[in-house]
Design a protein around this motif. Structure first.
Motif, PDB file in Angstrom:
ATOM      1  N   PRO A  10       0.802  -1.231   0.000  1.00 26.08           N
ATOM      2  CA  PRO A  10       0.000   0.000   0.000  1.00 26.08           C
ATOM      3  C   PRO A  10       0.831   1.276   0.000  1.00 26.08           C
ATOM      4  N   ASP A  11       2.065   1.191   0.496  1.00 29.35           N
ATOM      5  CA  ASP A  11       2.939   2.371   0.524  1.00 29.35           C
ATOM      6  C   ASP A  11       4.384   1.905   0.641  1.00 29.35           C
ATOM      7  N   ARG A  12       5.302   2.844   0.465  1.00 33.35           N
ATOM      8  CA  ARG A  12       6.719   2.483   0.444  1.00 33.35           C
ATOM      9  C   ARG A  12       7.220   2.042   1.815  1.00 33.35           C
ATOM     10  N   ASP A  13       6.744   2.642   2.874  1.00 31.40           N
ATOM     11  CA  ASP A  13       7.202   2.243   4.198  1.00 31.40           C
ATOM     12  C   ASP A  13       6.841   0.792   4.481  1.00 31.40           C
ATOM     13  N   THR A  14       5.628   0.404   4.122  1.00 31.08           N
ATOM     14  CA  THR A  14       5.208  -0.982   4.319  1.00 31.08           C
ATOM     15  C   THR A  14       6.055  -1.927   3.482  1.00 31.08           C
ATOM     16  N   LEU A  15       6.373  -1.520   2.259  1.00 31.32           N
ATOM     17  CA  LEU A  15       7.239  -2.329   1.404  1.00 31.32           C
ATOM     18  C   LEU A  15       8.599  -2.531   2.066  1.00 31.32           C
ATOM     19  N   MET A  16       9.247  -1.455   2.476  1.00 33.83           N
ATOM     20  CA  MET A  16      10.602  -1.536   3.005  1.00 33.83           C
ATOM     21  C   MET A  16      10.654  -2.408   4.258  1.00 33.83           C
ATOM     22  N   ARG A  17       9.685  -2.239   5.133  1.00 34.22           N
ATOM     23  CA  ARG A  17       9.688  -3.020   6.376  1.00 34.22           C
ATOM     24  C   ARG A  17       9.289  -4.470   6.119  1.00 34.22           C
ATOM     25  N   GLY A  18       8.324  -4.671   5.226  1.00 30.97           N
ATOM     26  CA  GLY A  18       7.921  -6.037   4.910  1.00 30.97           C
ATOM     27  C   GLY A  18       9.037  -6.820   4.249  1.00 30.97           C
ATOM     28  N   LEU A  19       9.745  -6.190   3.305  1.00 34.00           N
ATOM     29  CA  LEU A  19      10.848  -6.861   2.641  1.00 34.00           C
ATOM     30  C   LEU A  19      11.983  -7.131   3.629  1.00 34.00           C
ATOM     31  N   ALA A  20      12.244  -6.198   4.524  1.00 37.49           N
ATOM     32  CA  ALA A  20      13.289  -6.399   5.525  1.00 37.49           C
ATOM     33  C   ALA A  20      12.982  -7.614   6.396  1.00 37.49           C
ATOM     34  N   GLU A  21      11.740  -7.770   6.813  1.00 42.12           N
ATOM     35  CA  GLU A  21      11.361  -8.926   7.632  1.00 42.12           C
ATOM     36  C   GLU A  21      11.537 -10.221   6.861  1.00 42.12           C
ATOM     37  N   LEU A  22      11.154 -10.212   5.589  1.00 47.83           N
ATOM     38  CA  LEU A  22      11.280 -11.409   4.760  1.00 47.83           C
ATOM     39  C   LEU A  22      12.741 -11.787   4.558  1.00 47.83           C
ATOM     40  N   VAL A  23      13.573 -10.808   4.225  1.00 46.74           N
ATOM     41  CA  VAL A  23      14.994 -11.066   4.011  1.00 46.74           C
ATOM     42  C   VAL A  23      15.647 -11.566   5.299  1.00 46.74           C
ATOM     43  N   ALA A  24      15.290 -10.980   6.430  1.00 46.35           N
ATOM     44  CA  ALA A  24      15.850 -11.433   7.705  1.00 46.35           C
ATOM     45  C   ALA A  24      15.499 -12.891   7.956  1.00 46.35           C
ATOM     46  N   ASP A  25      14.259 -13.273   7.700  1.00 39.24           N
ATOM     47  CA  ASP A  25      13.846 -14.671   7.876  1.00 39.24           C
ATOM     48  C   ASP A  25      14.647 -15.595   6.968  1.00 39.24           C
ATOM     49  N   GLN A  26      14.883 -15.163   5.734  1.00 38.41           N
ATOM     50  CA  GLN A  26      15.619 -16.007   4.793  1.00 38.41           C
ATOM     51  C   GLN A  26      17.097 -16.110   5.166  1.00 38.41           C
ATOM     52  N   LEU A  27      17.662 -15.052   5.707  1.00 37.34           N
ATOM     53  CA  LEU A  27      19.045 -15.120   6.193  1.00 37.34           C
ATOM     54  C   LEU A  27      19.146 -16.064   7.390  1.00 37.34           C
ATOM     55  N   ARG A  28      18.165 -16.018   8.274  1.00 35.00           N
ATOM     56  CA  ARG A  28      18.171 -16.949   9.413  1.00 35.00           C
ATOM     57  C   ARG A  28      18.112 -18.392   8.929  1.00 35.00           C
ATOM     58  N   ALA A  29      17.289 -18.642   7.914  1.00 39.45           N
ATOM     59  CA  ALA A  29      17.165 -19.995   7.382  1.00 39.45           C
ATOM     60  C   ALA A  29      18.480 -20.457   6.756  1.00 39.45           C
ATOM     61  N   ALA A  30      19.128 -19.576   6.003  1.00 40.27           N
ATOM     62  CA  ALA A  30      20.408 -19.928   5.388  1.00 40.27           C
ATOM     63  C   ALA A  30      21.451 -20.208   6.462  1.00 40.27           C
ATOM     64  N   HIS A  31      21.476 -19.376   7.499  1.00 37.92           N
ATOM     65  CA  HIS A  31      22.444 -19.556   8.577  1.00 37.92           C
ATOM     66  C   HIS A  31      22.192 -20.864   9.314  1.00 37.92           C
ATOM     67  N   ALA A  32      20.952 -21.216   9.518  1.00 40.84           N
ATOM     68  CA  ALA A  32      20.627 -22.460  10.216  1.00 40.84           C
ATOM     69  C   ALA A  32      21.116 -23.668   9.438  1.00 40.84           C
ATOM     70  N   THR A  33      21.180 -23.548   8.112  1.00 36.13           N
ATOM     71  CA  THR A  33      21.592 -24.667   7.268  1.00 36.13           C
ATOM     72  C   THR A  33      23.106 -24.797   7.181  1.00 36.13           C
ATOM     73  N   LYS A  34      23.804 -23.662   7.031  1.00 38.05           N
ATOM     74  CA  LYS A  34      25.255 -23.745   6.788  1.00 38.05           C
ATOM     75  C   LYS A  34      26.086 -22.863   7.718  1.00 38.05           C
ATOM     76  N   HIS A  35      25.432 -22.269   8.734  1.00 36.54           N
ATOM     77  CA  HIS A  35      26.123 -21.502   9.779  1.00 36.54           C
ATOM     78  C   HIS A  35      26.803 -20.237   9.256  1.00 36.54           C
ATOM     79  N   ARG A  36      26.434 -19.823   8.061  1.00 43.79           N
ATOM     80  CA  ARG A  36      26.899 -18.552   7.508  1.00 43.79           C
ATOM     81  C   ARG A  36      25.933 -18.184   6.403  1.00 43.79           C
ATOM     82  N   ALA A  37      25.878 -16.907   6.046  1.00 47.22           N
ATOM     83  CA  ALA A  37      24.963 -16.477   4.993  1.00 47.22           C
ATOM     84  C   ALA A  37      25.593 -15.331   4.216  1.00 47.22           C
ATOM     85  N   THR A  38      25.245 -15.252   2.930  1.00 42.82           N
ATOM     86  CA  THR A  38      25.705 -14.158   2.074  1.00 42.82           C
ATOM     87  C   THR A  38      24.495 -13.397   1.556  1.00 42.82           C
TER      88      THR A  38
END
Length: 230
Positions: A10-38
């Motif tokens: 609906p707006d840019r602020d929601t986009l930026m925060r929503g994408l940040a939450e998604l990326v953080a979750d995906q980095l956590r998942a990558a780290h859980a698998t190989k103990h490091r993330a890029t």
């Protein structure tokens, strides 16, 4: 390119925060698998709020390597430096312990340090989470239509980084090659504004990659999502 997912906000602020939450979750998942993330992220002004929001995420940042998707060949403290933008927006708060792999040459000749920089980048590949921007000319990273080096940057055997001279730009750039971008585990494309939406529609249509380099990313074998707000 029917497999490209699209998420409108609906707006840019929601986009930026929503994408940040998604990326953080995906980095956590990558780290859980190989103990490091890029993580690879763009420069420019548009992603600044996203990077600032991501800097607040709680995760194992000391085990995260951050790559700029591209870099202008300017001093690292220049206002035009993507590394400076990333340091000032992302590498603070909780993310202060992340490692930035910068592309600024330490010698006087770019050619003399490019190979060493490619080797430094290769050590943290493949990219686990890639966030890209897109210009109204359908460039992404520094894969610019009309750049003399575009074919080399799009080649299947391209090195990790390619020096590019974008038409009309005041300085050369280094960009991650299409080969590296397409090998990411997951790709997000962040765009805002009606001109970018129109460019996206054109890029999603059939046509040569050379005319719309973003097509190299939109057709990647991994999940690709375009995130948009006016």
């Amino acid at each position: 390119m029917t497999d490209v997912a699209r998420q409108d906000y609906p707006d840019r602020d929601t986009l930026m925060r929503g994408l940040a939450e998604l990326v953080a979750d995906q980095l956590r998942a990558a780290h859980a698998t190989k103990h490091r993330a890029t993580l690879a992220v763009p420069g420019g002004t548009t992603p600044g709020p996203f990077l600032a929001a991501l800097s607040e995420a709680e995760l194992a940042w000391s085990d995260v390597d951050v790559l700029p998707t591209d870099e202008r060949m300017v001093p690292e403290l220049s206002a035009r430096s993507n590394a400076r933008l990333i340091r000032e927006t992302l590498l603070r708060n909780a993310a202060a312990d992340a490692t930035l792999v910068h592309y600024h040459p330490t010698g006087s000749r770019l050619e003399s340090v490019l190979r060493a920089t490619c080797e430094r980048v290769a050590r943290v590949l493949p990219i686990d989470v890639l966030v890209l921007g897109m210009g109204a000319d359908m460039h992404t990273a520094s894969l610019f239509p009309g750049a003399p080096e575009l074919a080399a940057a799009l080649a299947d055997d391209a090195p990790e980084l390619v020096e590019v001279h974008p038409p009309g730009a005041p300085e050369p750039r280094l960009t991650l090659s299409a080969r590296v971008l397409r090998a990411a585990s997951v790709i997000h494309v962040l765009i805002t504004g009606a001109d970018k939406r129109a460019a996206l529609e054109e890029a999603l249509a059939d046509g040569p990659v050379e005319a719309a380099p973003i097509r190299a990313v939109l057709s990647a074998p991994c999940p690709v999502t375009v995130h948009y707000a006016d």
